[in-house]
Design a protein around this motif. Structure first.
Motif, PDB file in Angstrom:
ATOM      1  N   MET A   1       0.853  -1.174   0.000  1.00 19.04           N
ATOM      2  CA  MET A   1       0.000   0.000   0.000  1.00 19.04           C
ATOM      3  C   MET A   1       0.900   1.239   0.000  1.00 19.04           C
ATOM      4  O   MET A   1       1.813   1.356   0.792  1.00 19.04           O
ATOM      5  N   ARG A   2       0.602   2.151  -0.889  1.00 21.61           N
ATOM      6  CA  ARG A   2       1.403   3.368  -0.998  1.00 21.61           C
ATOM      7  C   ARG A   2       1.003   4.376   0.076  1.00 21.61           C
ATOM      8  O   ARG A   2      -0.100   4.330   0.613  1.00 21.61           O
ATOM      9  N   LYS A   3       1.919   5.299   0.359  1.00 21.19           N
ATOM     10  CA  LYS A   3       1.667   6.333   1.360  1.00 21.19           C
ATOM     11  C   LYS A   3       0.418   7.132   0.996  1.00 21.19           C
ATOM     12  O   LYS A   3      -0.407   7.452   1.853  1.00 21.19           O
ATOM     13  N   TYR A   4       0.244   7.430  -0.293  1.00 27.16           N
ATOM     14  CA  TYR A   4      -0.924   8.186  -0.746  1.00 27.16           C
ATOM     15  C   TYR A   4      -2.211   7.424  -0.439  1.00 27.16           C
ATOM     16  O   TYR A   4      -3.197   8.020  -0.014  1.00 27.16           O
ATOM     17  N   ASP A   5      -2.210   6.120  -0.635  1.00 28.72           N
ATOM     18  CA  ASP A   5      -3.392   5.305  -0.351  1.00 28.72           C
ATOM     19  C   ASP A   5      -3.731   5.316   1.139  1.00 28.72           C
ATOM     20  O   ASP A   5      -4.901   5.359   1.515  1.00 28.72           O
ATOM     21  N   ILE A   6      -2.718   5.273   1.974  1.00 36.02           N
ATOM     22  CA  ILE A   6      -2.943   5.289   3.414  1.00 36.02           C
ATOM     23  C   ILE A   6      -3.590   6.602   3.839  1.00 36.02           C
ATOM     24  O   ILE A   6      -4.579   6.612   4.573  1.00 36.02           O
ATOM     25  N   ILE A   7      -3.057   7.710   3.358  1.00 32.69           N
ATOM     26  CA  ILE A   7      -3.613   9.030   3.678  1.00 32.69           C
ATOM     27  C   ILE A   7      -5.037   9.146   3.164  1.00 32.69           C
ATOM     28  O   ILE A   7      -5.934   9.612   3.870  1.00 32.69           O
ATOM     29  N   ARG A   8      -5.266   8.692   1.936  1.00 33.36           N
ATOM     30  CA  ARG A   8      -6.611   8.734   1.356  1.00 33.36           C
ATOM     31  C   ARG A   8      -7.595   7.917   2.178  1.00 33.36           C
ATOM     32  O   ARG A   8      -8.697   8.362   2.498  1.00 33.36           O
ATOM     33  N   ASP A   9      -7.197   6.707   2.544  1.00 37.72           N
ATOM     34  CA  ASP A   9      -8.085   5.829   3.297  1.00 37.72           C
ATOM     35  C   ASP A   9      -8.423   6.403   4.674  1.00 37.72           C
ATOM     36  O   ASP A   9      -9.573   6.352   5.115  1.00 37.72           O
ATOM     37  N   ILE A  10      -7.433   6.945   5.356  1.00 32.86           N
ATOM     38  CA  ILE A  10      -7.687   7.529   6.670  1.00 32.86           C
ATOM     39  C   ILE A  10      -8.615   8.746   6.540  1.00 32.86           C
ATOM     40  O   ILE A  10      -9.566   8.900   7.313  1.00 32.86           O
ATOM     41  N   ALA A  11      -8.349   9.583   5.552  1.00 33.35           N
ATOM     42  CA  ALA A  11      -9.208  10.755   5.330  1.00 33.35           C
ATOM     43  C   ALA A  11     -10.635  10.330   5.008  1.00 33.35           C
ATOM     44  O   ALA A  11     -11.600  10.904   5.529  1.00 33.35           O
ATOM     45  N   LEU A  12     -10.792   9.316   4.166  1.00 34.85           N
ATOM     46  CA  LEU A  12     -12.130   8.818   3.832  1.00 34.85           C
ATOM     47  C   LEU A  12     -12.846   8.279   5.065  1.00 34.85           C
ATOM     48  O   LEU A  12     -14.031   8.560   5.275  1.00 34.85           O
ATOM     49  N   ALA A  13     -12.149   7.508   5.870  1.00 35.17           N
ATOM     50  CA  ALA A  13     -12.761   6.957   7.078  1.00 35.17           C
ATOM     51  C   ALA A  13     -13.239   8.074   7.990  1.00 35.17           C
ATOM     52  O   ALA A  13     -14.348   8.021   8.525  1.00 35.17           O
ATOM     53  N   LEU A  14     -12.426   9.104   8.149  1.00 36.11           N
ATOM     54  CA  LEU A  14     -12.813  10.226   9.009  1.00 36.11           C
ATOM     55  C   LEU A  14     -14.003  10.986   8.451  1.00 36.11           C
ATOM     56  O   LEU A  14     -14.912  11.373   9.191  1.00 36.11           O
ATOM     57  N   VAL A  15     -14.023  11.194   7.142  1.00 32.82           N
ATOM     58  CA  VAL A  15     -15.136  11.928   6.521  1.00 32.82           C
ATOM     59  C   VAL A  15     -16.423  11.111   6.566  1.00 32.82           C
ATOM     60  O   VAL A  15     -17.499  11.653   6.827  1.00 32.82           O
ATOM     61  N   LEU A  16     -16.314   9.807   6.335  1.00 31.41           N
ATOM     62  CA  LEU A  16     -17.511   8.963   6.294  1.00 31.41           C
ATOM     63  C   LEU A  16     -18.105   8.685   7.669  1.00 31.41           C
ATOM     64  O   LEU A  16     -19.319   8.553   7.807  1.00 31.41           O
ATOM     65  N   LEU A  17     -17.265   8.586   8.688  1.00 31.95           N
ATOM     66  CA  LEU A  17     -17.727   8.090   9.984  1.00 31.95           C
ATOM     67  C   LEU A  17     -17.765   9.133  11.098  1.00 31.95           C
ATOM     68  O   LEU A  17     -18.197   8.817  12.202  1.00 31.95           O
ATOM     69  N   THR A  18     -17.308  10.335  10.824  1.00 28.99           N
ATOM     70  CA  THR A  18     -17.315  11.366  11.863  1.00 28.99           C
ATOM     71  C   THR A  18     -17.870  12.664  11.302  1.00 28.99           C
ATOM     72  O   THR A  18     -18.097  12.793  10.101  1.00 28.99           O
ATOM     73  N   ARG A  19     -18.060  13.611  12.196  1.00 25.05           N
ATOM     74  CA  ARG A  19     -18.451  14.969  11.822  1.00 25.05           C
ATOM     75  C   ARG A  19     -17.334  15.939  12.159  1.00 25.05           C
ATOM     76  O   ARG A  19     -17.563  17.115  12.389  1.00 25.05           O
ATOM     77  N   LEU A  20     -16.112  15.442  12.182  1.00 23.69           N
ATOM     78  CA  LEU A  20     -14.967  16.300  12.438  1.00 23.69           C
ATOM     79  C   LEU A  20     -14.821  17.304  11.293  1.00 23.69           C
ATOM     80  O   LEU A  20     -15.100  16.967  10.140  1.00 23.69           O
ATOM     81  N   PRO A  21     -14.389  18.514  11.599  1.00 19.28           N
ATOM     82  CA  PRO A  21     -14.235  19.511  10.528  1.00 19.28           C
ATOM     83  C   PRO A  21     -13.031  19.166   9.653  1.00 19.28           C
ATOM     84  O   PRO A  21     -11.888  19.340  10.051  1.00 19.28           O
ATOM     85  N   LEU A  22     -13.313  18.659   8.487  1.00 17.76           N
ATOM     86  CA  LEU A  22     -12.275  18.228   7.551  1.00 17.76           C
ATOM     87  C   LEU A  22     -12.500  18.895   6.204  1.00 17.76           C
ATOM     88  O   LEU A  22     -13.629  19.252   5.857  1.00 17.76           O
ATOM     89  N   PRO A  23     -11.445  19.028   5.421  1.00 23.21           N
ATOM     90  CA  PRO A  23     -11.627  19.622   4.086  1.00 23.21           C
ATOM     91  C   PRO A  23     -12.405  18.678   3.173  1.00 23.21           C
ATOM     92  O   PRO A  23     -12.466  17.465   3.411  1.00 23.21           O
ATOM     93  N   ASP A  24     -13.023  19.245   2.156  1.00 24.31           N
ATOM     94  CA  ASP A  24     -13.723  18.422   1.169  1.00 24.31           C
ATOM     95  C   ASP A  24     -12.710  17.549   0.438  1.00 24.31           C
ATOM     96  O   ASP A  24     -11.616  17.998   0.086  1.00 24.31           O
ATOM     97  N   LEU A  25     -13.102  16.308   0.228  1.00 25.22           N
ATOM     98  CA  LEU A  25     -12.228  15.374  -0.476  1.00 25.22           C
ATOM     99  C   LEU A  25     -12.635  15.292  -1.940  1.00 25.22           C
ATOM    100  O   LEU A  25     -13.805  15.479  -2.278  1.00 25.22           O
ATOM    101  N   PRO A  26     -11.688  14.972  -2.818  1.00 25.33           N
ATOM    102  CA  PRO A  26     -12.034  14.824  -4.234  1.00 25.33           C
ATOM    103  C   PRO A  26     -13.051  13.703  -4.435  1.00 25.33           C
ATOM    104  O   PRO A  26     -12.964  12.648  -3.799  1.00 25.33           O
ATOM    105  N   LYS A  27     -14.026  13.925  -5.298  1.00 29.84           N
ATOM    106  CA  LYS A  27     -15.085  12.934  -5.532  1.00 29.84           C
ATOM    107  C   LYS A  27     -14.549  11.563  -5.929  1.00 29.84           C
ATOM    108  O   LYS A  27     -15.079  10.557  -5.490  1.00 29.84           O
TER     109      LYS A  27
END
Length: 135
Positions: A1-27
């Protein structure tokens, strides 16, 4: 797994499962949200740490265990947007509010909450609160 994939996956998990204030992710990132399932526990940690911190702070002030447990639950519910509670209420209404599979699915899709949903929330939150107070 590449570093980019890890960051993407963590960001997706946070956006999907929390209401933490996060930046919009690319569609396009959302097309691969199933691959981010490994990071879901990290989103749980992002919710649990502030909730436990709030409870520990309350306990350090000498507040009763029940108040600290209630604060912990409140922080968890706010940070998740009550996602688990909403799912529980929909499921309870659907399972016990309909007599046919089609009617059960209709009930679960309905945004209104019924008696079974309300009772399931009261019981689930009450039991969680009691368990946390005991711990």
């Amino acid at each position: 797994m590449r570093k980019y994939d890890i960051i993407r996956d963590i960001a997706l998990a946070l956006v999907l499962l929390t209401r933490l204030p996060l930046p919009d992710l690319p569609k396009p990132w959302f097309e691969h949200h199933a691959r981010a399932a490994w990071a879901f526990p990290l989103a749980g940690l992002a919710v649990t740490l502030p909730a436990c911190g709030a409870a520990l702070f309350a306990l350090s002030l000498g507040w009763p265990d029940g108040v600290a447990a209630g604060l912990l639950l409140t922080v968890q519910i706010v940070l998740t947007g009550a996602m688990h509670e909403d799912g529980l209420a929909d499921t309870a209404d659907g399972f016990w509010g309909g007599f046919t599979p089609q009617r059960r699915l209709e009930i679960m899709k309905d945004s209104q909450i019924g008696t079974y949903g309300v009772l399931s929330l009261i019981l689930a939150i009450g039991l969680r609160w009691l368990a946390m107070t005991t711990i």
